[in-house]
Design a protein around this motif. Structure first.
Motif, PDB file in Angstrom:
ATOM      1  N   SER A  48       0.952  -1.172  -0.203  1.00 19.67           N
ATOM      2  CA  SER A  48       0.253  -0.032  -0.068  1.00 19.67           C
ATOM      3  C   SER A  48       0.773   1.191  -0.024  1.00 19.67           C
ATOM      4  CB  SER A  48      -1.033  -0.091   1.138  1.00 19.67           C
ATOM      5  OG  SER A  48      -0.204  -0.081   2.219  1.00 19.67           O
ATOM      6  N   ALA A  49       2.128   1.263   0.742  1.00 21.77           N
ATOM      7  CA  ALA A  49       3.031   2.423   0.701  1.00 21.77           C
ATOM      8  C   ALA A  49       3.751   2.696  -0.730  1.00 21.77           C
ATOM      9  CB  ALA A  49       3.963   2.211   1.731  1.00 21.77           C
ATOM     10  N   VAL A  50       3.957   1.569  -1.425  1.00 21.79           N
ATOM     11  CA  VAL A  50       4.303   1.737  -2.685  1.00 21.79           C
ATOM     12  C   VAL A  50       3.427   2.238  -3.715  1.00 21.79           C
ATOM     13  CG1 VAL A  50       5.470   0.769  -4.769  1.00 21.79           C
ATOM     14  CG2 VAL A  50       5.897   0.057  -2.352  1.00 21.79           C
ATOM     15  N   ALA A  51       1.970   1.797  -3.506  1.00 17.55           N
ATOM     16  CA  ALA A  51       0.712   2.181  -4.492  1.00 17.55           C
ATOM     17  C   ALA A  51       0.667   3.476  -4.155  1.00 17.55           C
ATOM     18  CB  ALA A  51      -0.335   1.218  -3.975  1.00 17.55           C
ATOM     19  N   ASN A  52       0.590   3.903  -2.995  1.00 19.60           N
ATOM     20  CA  ASN A  52       0.226   5.326  -2.479  1.00 19.60           C
ATOM     21  C   ASN A  52       1.229   6.317  -3.211  1.00 19.60           C
ATOM     22  OD1 ASN A  52      -2.188   4.826  -1.138  1.00 19.60           O
ATOM     23  ND2 ASN A  52      -1.441   4.350   0.809  1.00 19.60           N
ATOM     24  N   ALA A  53       2.456   5.824  -3.187  1.00 25.84           N
ATOM     25  CA  ALA A  53       3.523   6.755  -3.848  1.00 25.84           C
ATOM     26  C   ALA A  53       3.420   6.916  -5.164  1.00 25.84           C
ATOM     27  CB  ALA A  53       4.894   6.110  -3.261  1.00 25.84           C
ATOM     28  N   GLY A  54       2.424   6.027  -6.013  1.00 31.91           N
ATOM     29  CA  GLY A  54       2.250   6.411  -7.411  1.00 31.91           C
ATOM     30  C   GLY A  54       2.762   5.137  -8.167  1.00 31.91           C
ATOM     31  N   ALA A  55       3.660   4.038  -7.585  1.00 33.78           N
ATOM     32  CA  ALA A  55       3.885   2.998  -8.442  1.00 33.78           C
ATOM     33  C   ALA A  55       3.169   1.890  -7.993  1.00 33.78           C
ATOM     34  CB  ALA A  55       5.454   2.688  -8.067  1.00 33.78           C
ATOM     35  N   THR A  56       3.457   0.826  -7.977  1.00 32.72           N
ATOM     36  CA  THR A  56       2.603  -0.278  -7.662  1.00 32.72           C
ATOM     37  C   THR A  56       3.241  -1.437  -6.899  1.00 32.72           C
ATOM     38  OG1 THR A  56       0.507  -1.879  -8.380  1.00 32.72           O
ATOM     39  CG2 THR A  56       2.196  -1.813  -9.820  1.00 32.72           C
ATOM     40  N   GLY A  57       2.537  -2.273  -6.283  1.00 30.10           N
ATOM     41  CA  GLY A  57       3.178  -3.191  -5.412  1.00 30.10           C
ATOM     42  C   GLY A  57       2.360  -4.572  -5.534  1.00 30.10           C
ATOM     43  N   VAL A  58       3.246  -5.830  -5.327  1.00 26.87           N
ATOM     44  CA  VAL A  58       2.455  -7.029  -5.296  1.00 26.87           C
ATOM     45  C   VAL A  58       2.799  -7.732  -3.990  1.00 26.87           C
ATOM     46  CG1 VAL A  58       3.153  -9.161  -6.314  1.00 26.87           C
ATOM     47  CG2 VAL A  58       3.267  -7.241  -7.671  1.00 26.87           C
ATOM     48  N   ILE A  59       1.716  -8.278  -3.453  1.00 21.20           N
ATOM     49  CA  ILE A  59       1.871  -9.186  -2.164  1.00 21.20           C
ATOM     50  C   ILE A  59       2.379 -10.703  -2.722  1.00 21.20           C
ATOM     51  CG2 ILE A  59       0.058 -10.334  -0.414  1.00 21.20           C
ATOM     52  CD1 ILE A  59      -1.790  -8.220  -0.947  1.00 21.20           C
ATOM     53  N   ALA A  60       3.267 -11.215  -2.166  1.00 15.88           N
ATOM     54  CA  ALA A  60       3.683 -12.738  -2.355  1.00 15.88           C
ATOM     55  C   ALA A  60       2.630 -13.435  -1.507  1.00 15.88           C
ATOM     56  CB  ALA A  60       5.215 -12.361  -1.864  1.00 15.88           C
ATOM     57  N   ARG A  75      -6.754  -5.890   3.717  1.00 18.81           N
ATOM     58  CA  ARG A  75      -5.985  -4.739   4.362  1.00 18.81           C
ATOM     59  C   ARG A  75      -5.342  -3.737   3.495  1.00 18.81           C
ATOM     60  NH1 ARG A  75      -1.682  -4.962   8.051  1.00 18.81           N
ATOM     61  NH2 ARG A  75      -2.437  -3.052   8.847  1.00 18.81           N
ATOM     62  N   THR A  76      -4.833  -4.165   2.254  1.00 14.13           N
ATOM     63  CA  THR A  76      -4.148  -3.435   1.466  1.00 14.13           C
ATOM     64  C   THR A  76      -5.407  -2.625   0.567  1.00 14.13           C
ATOM     65  OG1 THR A  76      -2.672  -5.354   0.853  1.00 14.13           O
ATOM     66  CG2 THR A  76      -2.766  -3.208  -0.781  1.00 14.13           C
ATOM     67  N   LYS A  77      -6.485  -2.904   0.528  1.00 11.74           N
ATOM     68  CA  LYS A  77      -7.546  -2.200   0.229  1.00 11.74           C
ATOM     69  C   LYS A  77      -7.774  -1.170   1.051  1.00 11.74           C
ATOM     70  CE  LYS A  77      -9.395  -5.155  -3.291  1.00 11.74           C
ATOM     71  NZ  LYS A  77     -10.584  -6.417  -3.746  1.00 11.74           N
ATOM     72  N   GLU A  78      -7.726  -1.519   2.335  1.00 13.76           N
ATOM     73  CA  GLU A  78      -8.246  -0.338   3.340  1.00 13.76           C
ATOM     74  C   GLU A  78      -7.294   0.865   3.531  1.00 13.76           C
ATOM     75  OE1 GLU A  78     -10.099  -3.685   6.356  1.00 13.76           O
ATOM     76  OE2 GLU A  78      -8.351  -2.522   7.079  1.00 13.76           O
ATOM     77  N   LEU A  79      -5.842   0.345   3.059  1.00 10.54           N
ATOM     78  CA  LEU A  79      -4.784   1.435   3.181  1.00 10.54           C
ATOM     79  C   LEU A  79      -4.614   1.886   1.880  1.00 10.54           C
ATOM     80  CD1 LEU A  79      -2.322  -1.155   5.068  1.00 10.54           C
ATOM     81  CD2 LEU A  79      -3.473   0.619   5.884  1.00 10.54           C
ATOM     82  N   THR A  80      -5.016   1.616   0.788  1.00 12.97           N
ATOM     83  CA  THR A  80      -4.777   2.308  -0.399  1.00 12.97           C
ATOM     84  C   THR A  80      -6.100   2.149  -1.395  1.00 12.97           C
ATOM     85  OG1 THR A  80      -3.472   2.746  -2.207  1.00 12.97           O
ATOM     86  CG2 THR A  80      -3.528   0.262  -1.652  1.00 12.97           C
ATOM     87  N   ASP A  81      -6.441   3.239  -2.332  1.00 13.15           N
ATOM     88  CA  ASP A  81      -7.287   3.067  -3.149  1.00 13.15           C
ATOM     89  C   ASP A  81      -6.731   2.821  -4.668  1.00 13.15           C
ATOM     90  OD1 ASP A  81      -6.553   5.568  -3.511  1.00 13.15           O
ATOM     91  OD2 ASP A  81      -8.546   6.741  -3.438  1.00 13.15           O
ATOM     92  N   LYS A  82      -5.343   2.621  -4.595  1.00  4.84           N
ATOM     93  CA  LYS A  82      -4.554   2.693  -5.897  1.00  4.84           C
ATOM     94  C   LYS A  82      -4.503   1.332  -6.392  1.00  4.84           C
ATOM     95  CE  LYS A  82      -3.243   7.166  -6.044  1.00  4.84           C
ATOM     96  NZ  LYS A  82      -4.195   7.583  -4.942  1.00  4.84           N
TER      97      LYS A  82
END
Ligand code: FMN
Length: 328
Positions: A48-60, A75-82
């Motif tokens: 979520s932190a990476v997504a909120n920064a404008g890039a995107t992240g992957v849960i392993a 949880r990720t959806k709660e932390l970002t709408d990206k």
């Protein structure tokens, strides 16, 4: 990190660099950077932190239970709408159940490795999820493109974790001209110069991992983070390479023991027994001698721990500076 590029007093005329690519369009993200999967490490906080920064992240998802995966997606959806993705290792015994759960939970994209991704494309597409397989050569890149993949990650042997035989440069040279869907190199790219180089080579974005191991939000054990900070370019080794399934990580007591046995011709069974659980041992428990700190070869620039947002901003600023001095 970009200070050493010595652009501050340069005569280059700043042009506006457009980092919009087919990948940013495909995933609806601002910057063409994917924080790749890290088994036992990448989860909702980092993603979520990476997504909120404008890039995107992957849960392993590798090695994780269904419950853990569902909880982390929510949880990720709660932390970002990206937009963000998950990585499914197709050698996992419960892969079919994971695929179903991911389709139900709905993420934006999946990265798929360690097995044949083709049988799963239809299911993901029906669920509105983009498919991005990870491949080690041109033949497989062509095969996944023909079967309908939305993009493809080409992972070079400079990368941390499980690796193939070709380098990232050789993969970019060989694969990019032959593939129409977005090609995303991974392996050895840890700074803005690497991103700029990939873009100049015709890539539509990059996948990075080692750089994000040193994010504040990354759950990697502090002892392992410290080892990465101390490590220099020649400090990673590959175990299992002669047996066709290499894994790159920092040289230590475990890798010395493994490599000695590998050279002596030990059975695969005994080597597997030695290696099982070593990623988790280093990443979660912080045992950096008997566990394996998985990280790539581009170690010199990995010197400090920063928030994910600062990392992404640094990467983009440096990539823009470097692309500014490229004479097109
Ligand atoms: C600690 C660690 C764990 C990884 N786990 C996975 C994984 O579970 N699935 C996967 O497809 N790739 C995995 N990778 C590969 C990364 O997603 C990425 O492609 C690669 O590390 C990029 O190269 P770099 O480390 O030089 O940035 C892992 C890499 C590292 C360093």
């Amino acid at each position: 990190m970009y200070d050493n590029i010595k652009l501050a007093n340069s005569n280059y005329k700043r042009r506006l660099i457009n980092l919009n690519t087919k990948l940013t369009e495909l995933l609806n993200i601002k910057y063409p950077i994917i924080q790749g999967a890290m088994a036992w490490i990448s989860e909702s906080n980092l993603v979520s932190a990476v997504a909120n920064a404008g890039a995107t992240g992957v849960i392993a998802c590798g090695g994780r239970s269904l419950e853990w995966i569902k909880t982390e997606i929510r949880r990720t959806k709660e932390l970002t709408d990206k937009p963000f993705g998950v990585n499914i290792m197709l050698m996992d015994q419960n892969k079919d159940a994971i695929v179903d759960a991911v389709c139900k939970e709905k993420v934006n994209f999946v990265t798929l490795g360690a097995g044949n991704p083709l049988p799963y494309f239809e299911k993901f597409h029906k669920a509105g999820i983009k498919t991005i397989p990870v491949v080690p050569n041109t033949k497989l890149a062509k095969r996944v493109e023909e079967a309908g993949a939305d993009a493809v990650i080409i992972e070079g042997m400079e990368a941390g974790g499980h690796i193939g035989k070709l380098t990232t440069m050789a993969l970019m040279t060989n694969v990019i001209p032959q593939i129409s869907i977005p090609v995303i190199p991974a392996g050895g790219i840890v700074d803005g110069r690497g991103i700029a180089a990939a873009i100049v080579m015709g890539a539509q974005g990059v996948q990075m991992e080692s750089r994000f191991l040193l994010a504040d939000e990354c759950t990697l054990h502090p002892e392992a983070k410290q080892k990465i900070i101390e490590a220099k370019d020649t400090d990673s080794v590959v175990t299992g390479y002669s047996r066709g399934h290499g894994v790159r990580g920092l040289r230590n007591t475990f890798t010395d023991k493994y490599l000695e046995l590998e050279i002596q011709g030990a059975s695969q069974e005994s080597l597997n027994k030695l290696a099982v659980g070593t990623n988790r041992l280093a990443a979660i428990d912080g045992d950096t001698e008997n566990g394996l700190v998985q990280v790539g070869q581009s170690l010199n620039p990995l010197n400090e721990i920063n928030p994910a947002k600062a990392i992404v901003q640094d990467l983009i600023k440096e990539a823009e500076l470097v692309l500014n001095r490229v004479k097109f």
